[in-house]
Design an enzyme around this catalytic site. Structure first.
Site, PDB file in Angstrom:
ATOM      1  N   SER A 110      -2.020   3.976 -19.997  1.00  0.00           N
ATOM      2  CA  SER A 110      -3.079   4.243 -19.038  1.00  0.00           C
ATOM      3  C   SER A 110      -4.314   3.434 -19.425  1.00  0.00           C
ATOM      4  O   SER A 110      -4.765   3.481 -20.555  1.00  0.00           O
ATOM      5  CB  SER A 110      -3.415   5.734 -19.029  1.00  0.00           C
ATOM      6  OG  SER A 110      -4.481   5.997 -18.156  1.00  0.00           O
ATOM      7  N   GLY A 111      -4.836   2.664 -18.461  1.00  0.00           N
ATOM      8  CA  GLY A 111      -5.993   1.805 -18.715  1.00  0.00           C
ATOM      9  C   GLY A 111      -5.623   0.393 -19.092  1.00  0.00           C
ATOM     10  O   GLY A 111      -6.505  -0.405 -19.408  1.00  0.00           O
ATOM     11  N   THR A 115      -2.570  -1.042 -12.220  1.00  0.00           N
ATOM     12  CA  THR A 115      -2.932  -0.981 -10.801  1.00  0.00           C
ATOM     13  C   THR A 115      -3.498  -2.319 -10.324  1.00  0.00           C
ATOM     14  O   THR A 115      -3.147  -2.814  -9.245  1.00  0.00           O
ATOM     15  CB  THR A 115      -3.952   0.148 -10.562  1.00  0.00           C
ATOM     16  OG1 THR A 115      -3.381   1.400 -10.967  1.00  0.00           O
ATOM     17  CG2 THR A 115      -4.346   0.223  -9.095  1.00  0.00           C
ATOM     18  N   ASN A 160      -9.544   5.340 -18.503  1.00  0.00           N
ATOM     19  CA  ASN A 160      -9.498   4.434 -17.356  1.00  0.00           C
ATOM     20  C   ASN A 160     -10.376   5.015 -16.251  1.00  0.00           C
ATOM     21  O   ASN A 160     -10.249   6.189 -15.903  1.00  0.00           O
ATOM     22  CB  ASN A 160      -8.049   4.296 -16.862  1.00  0.00           C
ATOM     23  CG  ASN A 160      -7.910   3.219 -15.806  1.00  0.00           C
ATOM     24  OD1 ASN A 160      -8.886   2.606 -15.406  1.00  0.00           O
ATOM     25  ND2 ASN A 160      -6.694   3.002 -15.345  1.00  0.00           N
ATOM     26  N   SER A 163      -7.778   5.506 -12.909  1.00  0.00           N
ATOM     27  CA  SER A 163      -6.418   5.798 -13.372  1.00  0.00           C
ATOM     28  C   SER A 163      -5.577   6.364 -12.239  1.00  0.00           C
ATOM     29  O   SER A 163      -6.003   7.264 -11.511  1.00  0.00           O
ATOM     30  CB  SER A 163      -6.474   6.812 -14.519  1.00  0.00           C
ATOM     31  OG  SER A 163      -5.174   7.172 -14.928  1.00  0.00           O
ATOM     32  N   SER A 164      -4.364   5.824 -12.080  1.00  0.00           N
ATOM     33  CA  SER A 164      -3.437   6.351 -11.079  1.00  0.00           C
ATOM     34  C   SER A 164      -2.895   7.679 -11.575  1.00  0.00           C
ATOM     35  O   SER A 164      -2.251   7.751 -12.613  1.00  0.00           O
ATOM     36  CB  SER A 164      -2.286   5.371 -10.843  1.00  0.00           C
ATOM     37  OG  SER A 164      -2.758   4.151 -10.351  1.00  0.00           O
ATOM     38  N   GLY A 390       0.871   5.178 -16.750  1.00  0.00           N
ATOM     39  CA  GLY A 390       1.304   4.694 -18.053  1.00  0.00           C
ATOM     40  C   GLY A 390       1.527   5.833 -19.033  1.00  0.00           C
ATOM     41  O   GLY A 390       1.256   7.008 -18.764  1.00  0.00           O
ATOM     42  N   GLU A 392       0.934   8.405 -21.789  1.00  0.00           N
ATOM     43  CA  GLU A 392      -0.308   9.118 -22.060  1.00  0.00           C
ATOM     44  C   GLU A 392      -0.183   9.983 -23.310  1.00  0.00           C
ATOM     45  O   GLU A 392       0.788  10.741 -23.446  1.00  0.00           O
ATOM     46  CB  GLU A 392      -0.701   9.994 -20.861  1.00  0.00           C
ATOM     47  CG  GLU A 392      -1.054   9.175 -19.624  1.00  0.00           C
ATOM     48  CD  GLU A 392      -1.554  10.031 -18.487  1.00  0.00           C
ATOM     49  OE1 GLU A 392      -1.388  11.270 -18.568  1.00  0.00           O
ATOM     50  OE2 GLU A 392      -2.102   9.477 -17.512  1.00  0.00           O
TER      51      GLU A 392
END
Length: 1107
Positions: A110-111, A115, A160, A163-164, A390, A392
């Site tokens: 994540s980050g 995306t 992030n 973040s999605s 991602g 985590e």
């Protein structure tokens, strides 16, 4: 011709090593050092063969411009510097040219920039595919679906800012030319728990902050929201404002994107109303209250928030209030209703908010799919882009992190199988001697989680379905019993933990050794989140809403469709979705983008080597490099390899007639490439070192330049020869034309000389003949003159004789008349004396009247009926006669004027006369209509093919056909309609399609109302109870009001034998469905000139402003 432009290759001016396969020496330190060196020089992309490593720069770089897109378009993968555009182009060309379905797998923490990478891939594909109105619309809709899904599915986390919080997989569908036809989006596991609670330092979903920041005052008033974030319990206040993020501008972007994707205005408003309802649900608070039977129940503290929610959603307030206080349990034929205490009421409120938002998000995805789906049913090529959350690892990891990390384990397994495992198996399949390279296969971790018998998800579902008391602790006990001996599972009660004696692991947690590292999960909430329970009373309350969207989101609330079967758990649904995704990915050719996060501070120019090293390890990038280095860096089928490099050998250029393998063998032998650098296998050629491939590319580039020079030389020779032949041909044509011109000029001179000689000879002959004719004519004239004089003398003598004879006869007649007069006077003298006065009076009167009539004959006015001139009266005694003559003459000339009229013109004047009787001195608009002819058919319906459908539907003769403005009953706005009047009916049709909207028999029209002012508004009142009166009366505006009202009046009178009531008043009532609305005409200054405007003031008043 200019020399061909030479692009920068992978080895030219390279910072560090662009392809890790070429890195010498290969170690973890050199790998990280190479990434850092490139990162420090803004080179964020690096290759491992065909895999792209992308490091998030946390800043904008000038490497994504349209010029860059054109630079990488249709170029070989290794031809230019490493870039995400190179992989996107390779995937797109493989799909377009080789008819292979592609998928682009973007993975990382994540980050790490997944995306943004997916956006870059989609923008590149959109830029390089075809053009055209329809294709551009499809591309724009595909690209604009991203802002909508990001607003509703992304949030700020500690790692992030965007973040999605859901997984997204988009299949983009192309036709055989490579033009996009549409797409299909699949979403996975929205983190709906974030709606009601966010970790410290994080935010709720973007859309909540965007509406409050960017919504207009009018929108917020309709949604019953306030702009202050502090007013809402569901919004995290500590991190509501994010540096560098403009929520107001993003909200405008989302609204524009929703419009482009295809959302209607009422759909957008419904979505915002649901979002507002979710926000306000968090403000409902409960207080405990004891009942008589001793049971605890809950009551809502402040019902104002509940009232506003019910107004937004159209739910009966008492129904929703009861659903928050009671729970009904059904079992077969029995229903049991129990009260909810405060804790249960809060749980029900949060469960409703989470379900409402989650279902809204799923509806958004479905609605976007309806807009972007391919409209044709032809065979399609597919490119999938996977942008999923991602891996985590937070301080507190719960059920959501467990599911997210499970999905990442499956993606890592796909990467292992399709790169490390598949590549080694391909070497064996092609007959290459190969020493197996060990790598970590995470299949054992996937089996720990998803095994149908002893997997963690299976045990969680079994625990949720087990009767009796089920808690998170009982689930953890079951895990300790089943998974205690598993080498990747740890807890305080497991076997592994006893040996490790890990006191940092709490009793309510368990730990899994993932491929990316150890993650400790808190078991609290696993059972509830897996059950995903929403009380049936709340579902039924939502289904009873008058809000169409909310009603559609809760179909299970329909009492007629009650299903007592337990719904599937969240874990089982996600496991099934992931299995479907993996199956879909395995049918496509994979392309990998491995995203790496350089630091945890989300800051530019910072490269944390320890963090990057950890990611490189668990992503298995070193193993991937070793497989590539130990094996072959490049492989290709013989046919495309020979096609690309055949110009490097004289024997294979331009055409090779033998087998492709033999041609490649001859080609590589001619180029003297060492045998250890390549291997000719069963179906492909394998090249060991990328440098060999780069050498081939350089030779090919040089050969292409030589071929270009040869083509230029041949072209220039052909051009010069063509120019010479053209000049030679031109010289021949010019010489031929000149010779023709010289001969023509010589001929003209000869001809001119002959004509001059002929003219002189003809002139001499003509003059000679003229002299002869003149002499002959003079002789003839002399004879004629003599004869004329003789005849004149004879005629004059005869004339004198005749005159003398006539004088004698006249004298006799005069004498005789005098004699007769004398006799008569002598005989009647006695009578004349007695009546002399009367005779003289009558004689004088007769003479005066004779003179009067003769003078009137010469003084008559024109025959125009409007000419009021008349001669003056000469004598007083002729006064009555003079007036009567004037009247008779006017009637006569009117009759003469009328006799000239045709039947159609007579009808027009009759209508004009009728209009005068109806509107003269009553309607201010009437004087302007007097000089305008009544045409009736202003639309040529029979000639215009646009109205063919309307012409076929109307069989009667059309009396009036005109475009009018129909006034909307709701807001007073106008919409164009076609107004048709026939012998028996009044019809209203749509202007664009020609479809008939309303058909009213003339017998049902009872009255027409209009104002006395200078406007074109009029109302057509219908008979109550008639079939046409269902929607109420009509209110129109027309530029030909006088003509339309007159023709409607005459046609109704002719059809029904009854006069139509014409009401002229500045205020009149109009029936709209069940309501009567007053239409009031006022004078005012108009912003748009002299055009009257209509505006809805209240529910009972429409105001028309007239200039």
């Amino acid at each position: 011709m200019a020399k061909m432009e030479v692009k920068t290759s992978l080895l030219d001016n390279m910072i560090g090593v662009g392809d890790m396969v070429l890195l010498e020496p290969l170690s973890e330190e050199s790998f990280i050092s190479n990434l850092k060196q490139r990162f420090d020089h803004s080179e964020i992309y690096t290759y491992i063969g065909s895999v792209v490593i992308s490091i998030n720069p946390y800043r904008s770089l000038p490497i994504y411009s349209p010029d860059k897109v054109e630079e990488y378009r249709n170029r070989n993968f290794y031809e230019l510097r490493p870039h995400i555009f190179a992989l996107s182009d390779e995937a797109y060309r493989s799909l377009r040219d080789q008819d292979k379905d592609q998928c682009i797998l973007i993975t990382g923490e994540s980050g790490a920039g997944k995306t943004e990478a997916s956006k870059l891939v989609m923008s590149y594909v959109a830029a390089v595919c075809g053009k055209g109105a329809e294709v551009n619309q499809v591309k724009e809709q595909l690209l604009q679906s991203n802002p909508v899904l990001e607003a509703f599915g992304n949030a700020k986390t500690v790692r992030n800012d965007n973040s999605s919080r859901f997984g997204k997989y988009m299949d983009i569908e192309f036709d055989f030319k490579g033009d996009p036809l549409g797409g299909v989006i699949s979403n996975y596991l929205l983190e709906k728990s974030r709606v009601v609670k966010q970790p410290r330092g994080e935010r709720n979903f973007h859309i909540f902050y965007q509406i409050l920041s960017g919504g207009s005052e009018d929108l917020l008033e309709k949604l019953k929201l306030e702009r202050d974030f502090n007013q809402y319990n569901y919004l995290s206040l500590g991190s509501a404002i994010v540096s560098g993020v403009d929520d107001a501008a993003n909200f405008r972007t989302v609204r524009n994107a929703m419009q482009i994707v295809g959302f209607m205005e009422h759909e957008t408003q419904s979505v915002f109303e649901v979002v507002a309802a979710v926000l306000k649900l968090g403000n409902i608070e409960f207080k405990p209250e004891s009942r008589v039977n001793g049971l605890d129940e809950s009551k809502i503290k402040d019902k104002n928030e509940l009232k506003e929610i019910c107004e937004l959603t159209g739910i009966d307030q008492s129904v929703l209030e009861r659903a928050f206080s009671f729970r009904t349990v059904e079992a077969k034929q029995e229903k049991v209703s129990t009260t909810l205490n405060v804790a249960q009421a809060y749980y029900a409120r949060d469960a409703l908010a989470k379900n409402l938002y989650s279902r809204l998000f799923s509806w958004l995805v479905s609605r976007i799919n309806e807009s972007i789906k391919a409209q044709t049913k032809v065979r399609k090529k597919v490119m999938g882009v996977l942008d999923i959350y991602g891996f985590e690892i937070f301080e507190e990891n719960s059920f959501e992190q467990f599911i997210i990390n499970y999905c990442n384990e499956k993606l890592q397994q796909i990467f292992i199988e399709l790169t490390l495992k598949e590549e080694q198996e391909e070497y064996i399949r092609e007959g290459i001697e190969w020493t197996h390279i060990e790598y970590f296969n995470n299949a054992i971790i996937c089996d720990l989680i998803e095994n149908n018998q002893n997997g963690i998800l299976a045990m969680l579902d079994e625990e949720c379905l087990r009767p009796g008391v089920v808690t998170d602790d009982t689930f953890l006990e079951k895990l300790n019993q089943i998974c205690a001996t598993h080498q990747h599972f740890e807890s305080r009660m497991s076997k592994c933990a006893r040996f490790l004696n890990d006191t940092s692991l709490p009793h309510s947690c368990f730990r899994i050794q993932h491929y990316a590292g150890k993650v400790m999960y808190q078991v609290e909430g696993f059972v509830d989140k897996n059950n995903d329970l929403l009380y049936r009373d709340l579902s039924q309350a939502m289904w009873k809403a008058n809000h169409s969207l909310i009603k559609a989101l809760f179909p299970e609330g329909n009492p007629a469709k009650i299903n007592l079967k337990r719904p599937p758990t969240a874990g089982s649904q996600f496991k099934s979705s992931v299995a479907t995704l993996m199956k879909n990915l395995q049918t496509k050719n994979p392309n990998y983008i491995r995203c790496i996060k350089p630091n945890d501070k989300k800051a530019a120019h910072i490269f944390n080597e320890a963090l990057v090293c950890h990611q490189v390890r668990y992503l298995g990038l070193l193993e991937n490099v070793r497989v590539r280095r130990a094996g072959y860096a490049f492989r290709q089928l013989y046919e495309p390899c020979l096609e690309r490099y055949k110009m490097l050998c004289k024997q294979t250029w331009p055409h090779w007639k033998g087998p492709a393998r033999a041609g490649v063998e001859v080609l590589f032998g001619e180029l003297e490439i060492p045998e250890e650098e390549f291997s000719l296998c069963r179906s492909k050629i394998f090249i060991r070192n990328p440098r060999t491939l780069f050498t081939l590319e350089d030779l090919r580039k040089q050969r292409l330049e030589d071929l270009a020079t040869l083509i230029q030389k041949i072209y220039r020779g052909w051009k010069c020869r063509t120019h010479f032949l053209l000049m030679k041909k031109g010289q021949i044509v010019i010489a031929a034309w000149y010779r023709r011109y010289a001969q023509q000029k010589k001929y003209q001179q000869t001809k001119s000389s002959a004509i001059i000689v002929q003219s002189y000879i003809r002139g001499w002959k003509a003059r000679k003949l003229l002299c002869e004719l003149k002499h002959q004519k003079r002789c003839e004239e002399a004879v004629t003159t003599i004869a004329a004089y003789w005849h004149g003398a004879q005629a004059r003598g005869e004339l004198r004789r005749l005159k003398e004879e006539a004088r004698n006869k006249l004298a006799i007649a005069v004498i005789w008349s005098y004699w007769l007069g004398f006799k008569v006077r002598r005989e009647y003298r006695k009578f004349f004396r007695a009546n002399a006065g009367k005779k003289i009076y009558e004689f004088i009167l007769q003479k005066l009247m004779q003179k009067y009539f003769l003078e009137m004959k010469n003084k008559m006015p024109s025959l125009s009926p409007v000419d009021k001139n008349w001669p003056a009266r000469p004598y007083l005694f002729l006064d009555s006669t003079h007036k009567e003559l004037k009247r008779i003459f006017h009637l006569w000339r009117c009759k003469k004027y009328r006799d000239q009229f045709t039947d159609q013109k007579k009808l027009i004047y009759e209508e004009k006369l009728e209009a005068s009787e109806l509107f003269k001195d009553k309607k201010a608009l009437y004087p302007a209509s007097v000089g305008q002819p009544f045409q009736g058919a202003y639309l040529e319906i029979s000639k215009n093919p646009k109205y063919k459908k309307l012409k076929d539907a109307v069989e009667e003769k059309i009396i009036i056909a005109e475009i009018v403005k129909k006034i909307n009953r709701a807001n007073g706005k106008c919409s164009a309609r076609i107004f048709l009047l026939t012998k028996n009916n009044l019809l209203v049709a749509d202007q664009k399609s020609g479809q008939i909207k309303s058909e009213v028999p003339l017998g049902d029209v009872i009255k027409v109302s209009m104002s006395s002012q200078n406007d074109g508004f009029f109302a057509v009142h219908l008979k109550e109870g008639s079939g046409a009166a269902g929607k109420g009366d009509f209110l129109f505006s027309s530029d030909h009001l006088i003509e339309m009202a007159t023709k409607l009046y005459r046609t109704t009178l002719s059809q029904t034998k009854q006069k139509l009531d014409i009401e002229i008043s500045d205020e009149f009532l109009v029936q709209f469905r069940q309501d009567k609305v007053c239409v009031k005409f006022v004078r005012g200054n108009q912003k748009n000139g002299n055009i009257p405007t209509c505006k809805r003031k209240t529910n009972r008043l429409l105001e028309v402003a007239v200039p």
